[in-house]
Write an enzyme that holds these catalytic residues in place. Structure first.
Site, PDB file in Angstrom:
ATOM      1  N   ASP A  56      38.625  37.896  47.132  1.00 33.30           N
ATOM      2  CA  ASP A  56      36.406  36.896  45.705  1.00 33.30           C
ATOM      3  C   ASP A  56      37.569  37.165  43.952  1.00 33.30           C
ATOM      4  O   ASP A  56      37.709  38.177  43.381  1.00 33.30           O
ATOM      5  CB  ASP A  56      35.467  38.287  45.842  1.00 33.30           C
ATOM      6  CG  ASP A  56      35.188  37.751  44.951  1.00 33.30           C
ATOM      7  OD1 ASP A  56      34.181  36.752  44.730  1.00 33.30           O
ATOM      8  OD2 ASP A  56      34.664  38.260  44.080  1.00 33.30           O
ATOM      9  N   TYR A  61      38.146  35.726  35.170  1.00 30.97           N
ATOM     10  CA  TYR A  61      38.765  37.065  35.322  1.00 30.97           C
ATOM     11  C   TYR A  61      39.562  37.502  34.381  1.00 30.97           C
ATOM     12  O   TYR A  61      40.216  36.642  34.936  1.00 30.97           O
ATOM     13  CB  TYR A  61      38.591  37.726  37.076  1.00 30.97           C
ATOM     14  CG  TYR A  61      37.217  37.917  37.703  1.00 30.97           C
ATOM     15  CD1 TYR A  61      36.131  37.108  37.202  1.00 30.97           C
ATOM     16  CD2 TYR A  61      37.268  37.869  38.736  1.00 30.97           C
ATOM     17  CE1 TYR A  61      34.661  38.504  37.861  1.00 30.97           C
ATOM     18  CE2 TYR A  61      35.867  38.444  39.876  1.00 30.97           C
ATOM     19  CZ  TYR A  61      34.775  38.577  39.249  1.00 30.97           C
ATOM     20  OH  TYR A  61      33.757  38.231  40.162  1.00 30.97           O
ATOM     21  N   ARG A 135      27.231  31.370  38.203  1.00 29.91           N
ATOM     22  CA  ARG A 135      25.372  31.964  37.346  1.00 29.91           C
ATOM     23  C   ARG A 135      24.374  31.159  37.553  1.00 29.91           C
ATOM     24  O   ARG A 135      24.748  30.096  36.799  1.00 29.91           O
ATOM     25  CB  ARG A 135      25.502  33.134  36.079  1.00 29.91           C
ATOM     26  CG  ARG A 135      26.123  34.892  36.616  1.00 29.91           C
ATOM     27  CD  ARG A 135      26.483  35.419  35.484  1.00 29.91           C
ATOM     28  NE  ARG A 135      26.873  36.688  35.408  1.00 29.91           N
ATOM     29  CZ  ARG A 135      25.601  37.666  36.371  1.00 29.91           C
ATOM     30  NH1 ARG A 135      24.689  37.399  36.065  1.00 29.91           N
ATOM     31  NH2 ARG A 135      26.457  38.904  36.810  1.00 29.91           N
ATOM     32  N   SER A 164      26.148  32.655  43.465  1.00 29.89           N
ATOM     33  CA  SER A 164      26.289  33.833  43.555  1.00 29.89           C
ATOM     34  C   SER A 164      25.019  34.515  41.967  1.00 29.89           C
ATOM     35  O   SER A 164      24.613  33.663  41.227  1.00 29.89           O
ATOM     36  CB  SER A 164      27.503  34.469  42.465  1.00 29.89           C
ATOM     37  OG  SER A 164      27.848  35.755  41.944  1.00 29.89           O
ATOM     38  N   ASN A 165      24.284  35.253  41.782  1.00 31.56           N
ATOM     39  CA  ASN A 165      23.714  35.955  41.259  1.00 31.56           C
ATOM     40  C   ASN A 165      22.396  35.316  40.905  1.00 31.56           C
ATOM     41  O   ASN A 165      21.916  34.896  39.988  1.00 31.56           O
ATOM     42  CB  ASN A 165      23.982  36.181  40.305  1.00 31.56           C
ATOM     43  CG  ASN A 165      25.364  37.156  39.742  1.00 31.56           C
ATOM     44  OD1 ASN A 165      25.179  38.157  40.272  1.00 31.56           O
ATOM     45  ND2 ASN A 165      26.038  36.411  39.511  1.00 31.56           N
ATOM     46  N   GLN A 186      26.343  35.729  46.656  1.00 32.15           N
ATOM     47  CA  GLN A 186      26.887  37.265  45.762  1.00 32.15           C
ATOM     48  C   GLN A 186      25.719  37.512  44.562  1.00 32.15           C
ATOM     49  O   GLN A 186      25.969  36.809  43.815  1.00 32.15           O
ATOM     50  CB  GLN A 186      28.478  36.616  45.649  1.00 32.15           C
ATOM     51  CG  GLN A 186      29.124  37.799  45.119  1.00 32.15           C
ATOM     52  CD  GLN A 186      30.603  37.982  44.975  1.00 32.15           C
ATOM     53  OE1 GLN A 186      30.805  38.102  43.497  1.00 32.15           O
ATOM     54  NE2 GLN A 186      31.399  37.580  45.919  1.00 32.15           N
ATOM     55  N   SER A 216      30.050  45.368  43.481  1.00 34.54           N
ATOM     56  CA  SER A 216      29.844  46.212  42.401  1.00 34.54           C
ATOM     57  C   SER A 216      29.276  47.473  44.159  1.00 34.54           C
ATOM     58  O   SER A 216      28.123  48.088  43.232  1.00 34.54           O
ATOM     59  CB  SER A 216      28.523  46.152  40.821  1.00 34.54           C
ATOM     60  OG  SER A 216      30.117  45.873  40.604  1.00 34.54           O
ATOM     61  N   LEU A 218      30.180  49.818  44.735  1.00 33.86           N
ATOM     62  CA  LEU A 218      30.028  51.376  44.436  1.00 33.86           C
ATOM     63  C   LEU A 218      29.199  51.465  42.940  1.00 33.86           C
ATOM     64  O   LEU A 218      29.841  52.872  42.344  1.00 33.86           O
ATOM     65  CB  LEU A 218      30.550  52.326  44.431  1.00 33.86           C
ATOM     66  CG  LEU A 218      31.508  52.264  46.206  1.00 33.86           C
ATOM     67  CD1 LEU A 218      33.277  52.552  45.926  1.00 33.86           C
ATOM     68  CD2 LEU A 218      30.806  52.471  47.369  1.00 33.86           C
ATOM     69  N   ARG A 271      42.793  53.919  47.704  1.00 37.10           N
ATOM     70  CA  ARG A 271      40.932  54.084  47.945  1.00 37.10           C
ATOM     71  C   ARG A 271      41.158  52.117  48.219  1.00 37.10           C
ATOM     72  O   ARG A 271      39.858  52.676  49.335  1.00 37.10           O
ATOM     73  CB  ARG A 271      40.624  53.827  46.579  1.00 37.10           C
ATOM     74  CG  ARG A 271      39.971  55.515  46.042  1.00 37.10           C
ATOM     75  CD  ARG A 271      39.273  55.313  44.632  1.00 37.10           C
ATOM     76  NE  ARG A 271      39.996  56.140  44.049  1.00 37.10           N
ATOM     77  CZ  ARG A 271      39.107  56.247  42.989  1.00 37.10           C
ATOM     78  NH1 ARG A 271      38.718  55.278  41.779  1.00 37.10           N
ATOM     79  NH2 ARG A 271      39.825  57.156  42.310  1.00 37.10           N
TER      80      ARG A 271
HETATM   81  N1  LIG Z   1      29.713  37.640  41.063  1.00 34.83           N
HETATM   82  C1  LIG Z   1      28.986  38.248  40.236  1.00 34.83           C
HETATM   83  O1  LIG Z   1      28.573  37.842  38.715  1.00 34.83           O
HETATM   84  C2  LIG Z   1      30.188  40.034  39.841  1.00 34.83           C
HETATM   85  C3  LIG Z   1      29.535  40.647  38.965  1.00 34.83           C
HETATM   86  C4  LIG Z   1      30.659  41.762  39.435  1.00 34.83           C
HETATM   87  C5  LIG Z   1      32.032  41.964  40.237  1.00 34.83           C
HETATM   88  N2  LIG Z   1      31.825  41.113  41.396  1.00 34.83           N
HETATM   89  C6  LIG Z   1      33.073  41.189  42.024  1.00 34.83           C
HETATM   90  O2  LIG Z   1      32.665  42.069  42.675  1.00 34.83           O
HETATM   91  C7  LIG Z   1      33.541  42.821  42.746  1.00 34.83           C
HETATM   92  C8  LIG Z   1      33.550  44.469  43.089  1.00 34.83           C
HETATM   93  O3  LIG Z   1      33.150  45.104  42.065  1.00 34.83           O
HETATM   94  P1  LIG Z   1      32.876  46.038  41.275  1.00 34.83           P
HETATM   95  O4  LIG Z   1      34.663  46.638  41.139  1.00 34.83           O
HETATM   96  O5  LIG Z   1      32.279  46.767  39.860  1.00 34.83           O
HETATM   97  O6  LIG Z   1      33.375  47.468  42.207  1.00 34.83           O
HETATM   98  P2  LIG Z   1      32.429  48.578  42.811  1.00 34.83           P
HETATM   99  O7  LIG Z   1      33.407  48.607  44.221  1.00 34.83           O
HETATM  100  O8  LIG Z   1      31.057  49.207  42.933  1.00 34.83           O
HETATM  101  O9  LIG Z   1      33.272  49.833  41.796  1.00 34.83           O
HETATM  102  C9  LIG Z   1      35.164  49.718  41.349  1.00 34.83           C
HETATM  103  C10 LIG Z   1      35.390  50.824  40.109  1.00 34.83           C
HETATM  104  O10 LIG Z   1      34.529  52.081  40.612  1.00 34.83           O
HETATM  105  C11 LIG Z   1      36.289  52.596  40.455  1.00 34.83           C
HETATM  106  N3  LIG Z   1      36.123  53.361  41.708  1.00 34.83           N
HETATM  107  C12 LIG Z   1      36.146  52.692  43.310  1.00 34.83           C
HETATM  108  N4  LIG Z   1      35.909  54.373  44.786  1.00 34.83           N
HETATM  109  C13 LIG Z   1      36.247  55.051  43.313  1.00 34.83           C
HETATM  110  C14 LIG Z   1      35.758  57.058  43.172  1.00 34.83           C
HETATM  111  N5  LIG Z   1      36.464  56.827  44.544  1.00 34.83           N
HETATM  112  N6  LIG Z   1      36.277  57.250  42.218  1.00 34.83           N
HETATM  113  C15 LIG Z   1      36.036  56.461  41.224  1.00 34.83           C
HETATM  114  N7  LIG Z   1      36.449  55.963  40.792  1.00 34.83           N
HETATM  115  C16 LIG Z   1      36.162  54.830  41.860  1.00 34.83           C
HETATM  116  C17 LIG Z   1      36.825  51.340  40.609  1.00 34.83           C
HETATM  117  O11 LIG Z   1      37.988  52.559  40.086  1.00 34.83           O
HETATM  118  P3  LIG Z   1      39.390  52.951  40.362  1.00 34.83           P
HETATM  119  O12 LIG Z   1      40.120  51.321  40.406  1.00 34.83           O
HETATM  120  O13 LIG Z   1      40.504  53.770  40.101  1.00 34.83           O
HETATM  121  O14 LIG Z   1      39.492  52.370  42.010  1.00 34.83           O
HETATM  122  C18 LIG Z   1      37.205  51.036  40.085  1.00 34.83           C
HETATM  123  O15 LIG Z   1      37.074  50.669  38.688  1.00 34.83           O
HETATM  124  C19 LIG Z   1      34.944  42.425  41.764  1.00 34.83           C
HETATM  125  O16 LIG Z   1      36.088  43.020  42.047  1.00 34.83           O
HETATM  126  C20 LIG Z   1      34.519  40.963  41.837  1.00 34.83           C
HETATM  127  O17 LIG Z   1      35.449  40.709  42.544  1.00 34.83           O
HETATM  128  C21 LIG Z   1      30.664  39.779  41.164  1.00 34.83           C
END
Ligand SMILES: NC(=O)c1ccc[n+]([C@@H]2O[C@H](COP(=O)([O-])OP(=O)(O)OC[C@H]3O[C@@H](n4cnc5c(N)ncnc54)[C@H](OP(=O)(O)O)[C@@H]3O)[C@@H](O)[C@H]2O)c1
Length: 301
Positions: A56, A61, A135, A164-165, A186, A216, A218, A271
């Site tokens: 994705d 980005y 969005r 998305s959104n 999404q 997101s 997590l 991870r």
């Molecule tokens: N459609 C939209 O509007 C929208 C908005 C936001 C995101 N997205 C998509 O969703 C994807 C995922 O979002 P997200 O990156 O926010 O997801 P997330 O998996 O909730 O968060 C990832 C973050 O958490 C950290 N993390 C994960 N496991 C960890 C652990 N065990 N301990 C400490 N830190 C940890 C990661 O750090 P590390 O990298 O150091 O592991 C990274 O900074 C994005 O890449 C994008 O493709 C879409």
């Protein structure tokens, strides 16, 4: 990893999708180093090798750098392009381009089709498997979007489309103008963001056969995003099942009957590999509700 159909389309994806928002290490395109690009490629390759087949991205980005990094990973990794579902998004326009323009959303046919041409060039691919509107554009003309989607499809540039959104009403509006089903929606879903469970989003996905993708999953910063109460319950269930709390948090999403595909956003290969196992966990109803109650921070009525 288990693969599943995406919406009512011929596309398939691994149950966990890999998200490339963070793979440049920054959102400032002028600050991306050669080492950061290498780390981004390593993260994408780790995901591919661990069995993620859904990827994705979005044009915004890191100002397009993430799509470039994905393109580089595809060139360096034999078989990867053919083996994955390549998804990206468009529709957000950054301020100052052209000079003086505000931050805005733009679903005009011209902007959508131009964005796809730019994304194809950045990634060095002949087509995108799944294009999402990032969005909701409040000025959306659904017939114009339908025309743009139709043109992109007939030119072979995009196979399937999603959003998305969006609010459920906006999905409904757009869907009425399309001659084919939207593949995905999404949205943000996690033990920190529960809105889509009860605002009709997930029910609509389920009813229409649209695959929900959870961004997101997590909470945006790993297990530390969650409240102490949620963390306690995650740790307890994890200990009983012999898995980490983050795997339980992902399994909580996967357990929902709408068929949520969590979009994993870690940039750390170890991870990324570890989280692929979440697709194997079957969470019991009682554990699912224990986590919901902890996330709500209150007894269910
Ligand atoms: N459609 C939209 O509007 C929208 C908005 C936001 C995101 N997205 C998509 O969703 C994807 C995922 O979002 P997200 O990156 O926010 O997801 P997330 O998996 O909730 O968060 C990832 C973050 O958490 C950290 N993390 C994960 N496991 C960890 C652990 N065990 N301990 C400490 N830190 C940890 C990661 O750090 P590390 O990298 O150091 O592991 C990274 O900074 C994005 O890449 C994008 O493709 C879409």
């Amino acid at each position: 990893m288990q693969t599943v159909p995406v919406g009512k389309t011929p596309l398939r994806s691994s149950r966990l999708v890999y998200g490339g928002w963070r793979i440049a290490g920054t959102q400032d395109a002028t600050a991306v180093t050669a080492d950061a690009r290498k780390s981004g490629i390593a993260a994408l390759q780790a995901a591919y090798e661990a069995g993620y087949t859904g990827f994705d991205l979005a044009d915004v980005y890191c100002g397009g750098v993430c799509e470039e990094i994905l393109g580089e990973a595809l060139r360096q990794t034999p078989g990867m392009r053919e083996g994955i579902l390549l998804a990206t998004k468009c529709g957000i326009r950054v301020p100052g381009v052209p000079a003086g323009a505000p931050y805005r959303y733009d679903f005009s046919a011209r902007y959508i089709t131009d964005s796809v041409d730019v994304a194809l060039r950045r990634m060095g691919v002949s087509h995108i498997d799944l294009l999402m509107l990032h969005r909701p554009d409040f000025l959306m003309d659904p017939s114009e979007v339908a025309e743009a989607f139709g043109r992109l499809r007939s030119e072979g540039k995009v196979r399937e489309f999603g959003v998305s959104n969006f609010r459920p009403g906006q999905v409904d509006l757009l869907q009425r103008y399309l001659g084919f089903p939207l593949a995905v929606h999404q949205v943000e879903i996690s033990l920190r963001q529960l809105a889509t469970l009860s605002d009709g989003t997930l029910d609509q996905c389920h009813a229409l056969g649209i695959s929900p993708m959870a961004w997101s999953p997590l909470g945006g910063s790993g297990p530390g995003s969650f409240s102490p109460g949620v963390l306690r319950v995650l740790a307890g269930i994890g200990e009983r099942l012999g898995v980490t709390p983050e795997l339980v948090a992902l399994a909580w999403l996967i357990r929902h009957p709408s068929g949520i595909l969590p979009v994993v956003g870690s940039t750390k290969p170890e991870r990324i590999r570890a989280m692929a196992r979440a697709a194997e966990i079957q969470l019991e109803r009682d554990d699912w509700y224990r986590l919901l109650e902890a996330a709500l921070g209150a007894r269910l009525p």
